[in-house]
Design a protein around this motif. Structure first.
Motif, short mmCIF file in Angstrom:
data_model
loop_
_atom_site.label_atom_id
_atom_site.label_comp_id
_atom_site.label_asym_id
_atom_site.label_seq_id
_atom_site.Cartn_x
_atom_site.Cartn_y
_atom_site.Cartn_z
N ILE A 103 32.34 25.98 -58.01
CA ILE A 103 32.57 27.29 -57.40
C ILE A 103 33.94 27.82 -57.80
O ILE A 103 34.94 27.10 -57.75
CB ILE A 103 32.46 27.19 -55.86
CG1 ILE A 103 31.06 26.73 -55.46
CG2 ILE A 103 32.79 28.53 -55.21
CD1 ILE A 103 29.94 27.66 -55.87
N GLN A 104 33.98 29.11 -58.19
CA GLN A 104 35.21 29.74 -58.65
C GLN A 104 35.84 30.65 -57.61
O GLN A 104 37.05 30.89 -57.64
CB GLN A 104 34.94 30.55 -59.94
CG GLN A 104 34.42 29.71 -61.09
CD GLN A 104 35.43 28.67 -61.54
OE1 GLN A 104 36.62 28.95 -61.66
NE2 GLN A 104 34.96 27.45 -61.78
N CYS A 105 35.01 31.21 -56.71
CA CYS A 105 35.56 32.12 -55.71
C CYS A 105 34.69 32.09 -54.45
O CYS A 105 33.54 31.64 -54.49
CB CYS A 105 35.65 33.55 -56.25
SG CYS A 105 34.06 34.34 -56.56
N VAL A 106 35.27 32.56 -53.36
CA VAL A 106 34.53 32.68 -52.11
C VAL A 106 34.63 34.12 -51.62
O VAL A 106 35.62 34.82 -51.87
CB VAL A 106 35.08 31.72 -51.02
CG1 VAL A 106 34.90 30.28 -51.45
CG2 VAL A 106 36.53 32.01 -50.71
N GLU A 107 33.58 34.56 -50.94
CA GLU A 107 33.53 35.94 -50.42
C GLU A 107 33.34 35.88 -48.91
O GLU A 107 32.46 35.18 -48.41
CB GLU A 107 32.38 36.70 -51.07
CG GLU A 107 32.22 38.12 -50.55
CD GLU A 107 31.07 38.86 -51.22
OE1 GLU A 107 31.15 39.06 -52.45
OE2 GLU A 107 30.09 39.19 -50.52
N GLY A 122 40.15 35.26 -34.45
CA GLY A 122 41.60 35.37 -34.38
C GLY A 122 42.34 34.70 -35.51
O GLY A 122 43.58 34.74 -35.55
N ILE A 123 41.63 34.08 -36.45
CA ILE A 123 42.26 33.39 -37.58
C ILE A 123 42.40 34.37 -38.75
O ILE A 123 41.41 34.98 -39.17
CB ILE A 123 41.44 32.17 -38.00
CG1 ILE A 123 41.39 31.15 -36.86
CG2 ILE A 123 42.02 31.54 -39.26
CD1 ILE A 123 40.50 29.96 -37.14
N ASP A 124 43.61 34.53 -39.26
CA ASP A 124 43.87 35.38 -40.42
C ASP A 124 43.34 34.66 -41.66
O ASP A 124 43.93 33.67 -42.11
CB ASP A 124 45.37 35.64 -40.53
CG ASP A 124 45.70 36.66 -41.62
OD1 ASP A 124 44.99 36.70 -42.63
OD2 ASP A 124 46.68 37.41 -41.44
N LEU A 125 42.24 35.15 -42.22
CA LEU A 125 41.60 34.46 -43.34
C LEU A 125 42.49 34.37 -44.58
O LEU A 125 42.58 33.30 -45.20
CB LEU A 125 40.27 35.12 -43.67
CG LEU A 125 39.17 35.00 -42.60
CD1 LEU A 125 37.90 35.67 -43.07
CD2 LEU A 125 38.89 33.55 -42.25
N PRO A 126 43.15 35.47 -44.99
CA PRO A 126 44.03 35.32 -46.17
C PRO A 126 45.12 34.28 -45.96
O PRO A 126 45.41 33.47 -46.86
CB PRO A 126 44.61 36.73 -46.33
CG PRO A 126 43.60 37.63 -45.74
CD PRO A 126 43.05 36.86 -44.58
N ALA A 127 45.73 34.28 -44.77
CA ALA A 127 46.80 33.32 -44.50
C ALA A 127 46.27 31.89 -44.48
O ALA A 127 46.96 30.95 -44.90
CB ALA A 127 47.48 33.66 -43.18
N ALA A 128 45.03 31.71 -43.98
CA ALA A 128 44.46 30.37 -43.85
C ALA A 128 43.90 29.85 -45.17
O ALA A 128 44.01 28.66 -45.48
CB ALA A 128 43.37 30.37 -42.79
N LEU A 130 44.33 28.96 -53.93
CA LEU A 130 45.22 29.06 -55.09
C LEU A 130 45.52 27.68 -55.66
O LEU A 130 45.55 27.47 -56.88
CB LEU A 130 46.52 29.77 -54.70
CG LEU A 130 47.54 29.98 -55.81
CD1 LEU A 130 46.96 30.88 -56.90
CD2 LEU A 130 48.82 30.59 -55.25
N ASP A 131 45.71 26.71 -54.77
CA ASP A 131 45.97 25.35 -55.20
C ASP A 131 44.76 24.75 -55.93
O ASP A 131 44.92 23.89 -56.80
CB ASP A 131 46.33 24.49 -53.99
CG ASP A 131 46.72 23.07 -54.38
OD1 ASP A 131 47.69 22.90 -55.13
OD2 ASP A 131 46.03 22.12 -53.93
N LYS A 132 43.55 25.23 -55.56
CA LYS A 132 42.32 24.75 -56.20
C LYS A 132 41.96 25.57 -57.44
O LYS A 132 40.95 25.29 -58.09
CB LYS A 132 41.15 24.85 -55.20
CG LYS A 132 41.30 23.95 -53.98
CD LYS A 132 41.12 22.49 -54.33
CE LYS A 132 41.14 21.62 -53.08
NZ LYS A 132 40.96 20.19 -53.41
N GLY A 133 42.77 26.58 -57.77
CA GLY A 133 42.46 27.43 -58.91
C GLY A 133 41.34 28.40 -58.64
O GLY A 133 40.65 28.86 -59.56
#
Length: 288
Positions: free
Chosen positions: A191-195, A203-209, A215-218
């Protein structure tokens, strides 16, 4: 006066009245009128001479209202044809019903938004390869016998229809990352990306989480805007009364069972007569 008779009727109202008023034996009347003894007896037992309705006066529902809602939600998520949906309902949920009963309770499919992407072998022919996971979140407000609030996390690979889902009693950024790592580990392809839909779950900020971990996984994430308000799924009846298999399974075990059936339980024509799991595994072997 126009007389409407059943298409297979062998007698008229006048003949039926004669049968009811005659003192002759059943056999004598059958020979006299050229009809069967069964027909003679049927009309002699009745008090009128009109045909009975061929449609049932009352249709007995085989499904509870909660079961109907669940099955239609399952159909929308899986986008499965009738026979596949019947398999998932009877084998996965252990709700006993016939194909005709299931079809009777299916609501009209919702109109698609935008252009539908091809699936399976048609997607491969169009140059679309399995490299993305669509992530979904549902807040479940269950009956107190099922321990109340739960969180359903679902990941789908859209080309094959492969699913990975878990149900948790709590929710946190760390749990979200751990779940996604599990999903990537179980998924047979790279898998290259998630949507995701929206930028916040419970209440969880998805970009922050997710972004630092991805990014670490490429990998990278695609956030669908505007944010989608996740309305809780309220189930006010114990699951065991709606889903027979839930009598001996936790919510998490139940969704794991369904995912296994979807991924490995039934072959699909659009995938070339194999299961979603086998379809993705074959692509991984070809890529090596």
């Amino acid at each position: 006066m126009e007389i409407k008779l059943h298409a297979n009727a062998t007698t008229t109202p006048r003949v039926r009245k004669y049968l009811q008023e005659s003192d002759k034996s059943d056999r004598e009347l059958a020979l006299e009128l050229g009809i069967s003894v069964t027909t003679v007896r049927r009309w002699r037992r009745r008090e009128n001479t009109a045909d009975r309705l061929t449609t049932p006066g009352k249709i007995h529902k085989a499904l509870r209202q909660e079961q109907v809602a669940l099955i239609n939600a399952l159909r929308e998520m899986l986008q499965a044809p009738l026979d596949d949906l019947l398999f998932f309902v009877t084998q996965g949920l252990e709700i006993p019903l016939s194909r005709a009963t299931l079809n009777r309770y299916l609501k009209p499919a919702r109109p698609s938004r935008g252009t539908l992407l091809p699936k399976g072998k048609k997607a491969l022919s169009a140059g679309i390869v399995p490299q993305q996971l669509n992530l979904h979140y549902f807040l479940l407000s269950l009956h107190r016998e099922d321990d109340g609030e739960h969180h359903l996390l679902m990941a789908q690979e859209p080309v094959s229809g492969w699913w990975y889902a878990r149900v948790y009693a709590g929710m946190s950024s760390r749990l979200l990352v751990n779940w996604l790592e599990e999903a990537l580990t179980h998924c047979p392809v790279n898998i290259q990306c998630v949507e995701t839909k929206g930028s916040s779950w419970c209440g969880i900020d998805l970009p922050a989480a997710l972004d630092p971990w991805l990014l670490d996984k490429g990998m990278h994430a695609i956030l669908i805007s505007p944010p989608v308000d996740a309305q809780p799924v309220i189930v006010s009846t114990p699951l065991a009364e709606i889903i027979p298999v839930a009598r001996n399974s936790t919510p998490d075990e139940l969704v794991a069972r369904l995912c296994l059936l979807v991924n490995e339980g039934r072959t699909q024509k659009k995938l070339g007569g194999i299961t979603p799991q086998a379809f993705l595994q074959a692509l991984r072997r070809d890529a090596v």
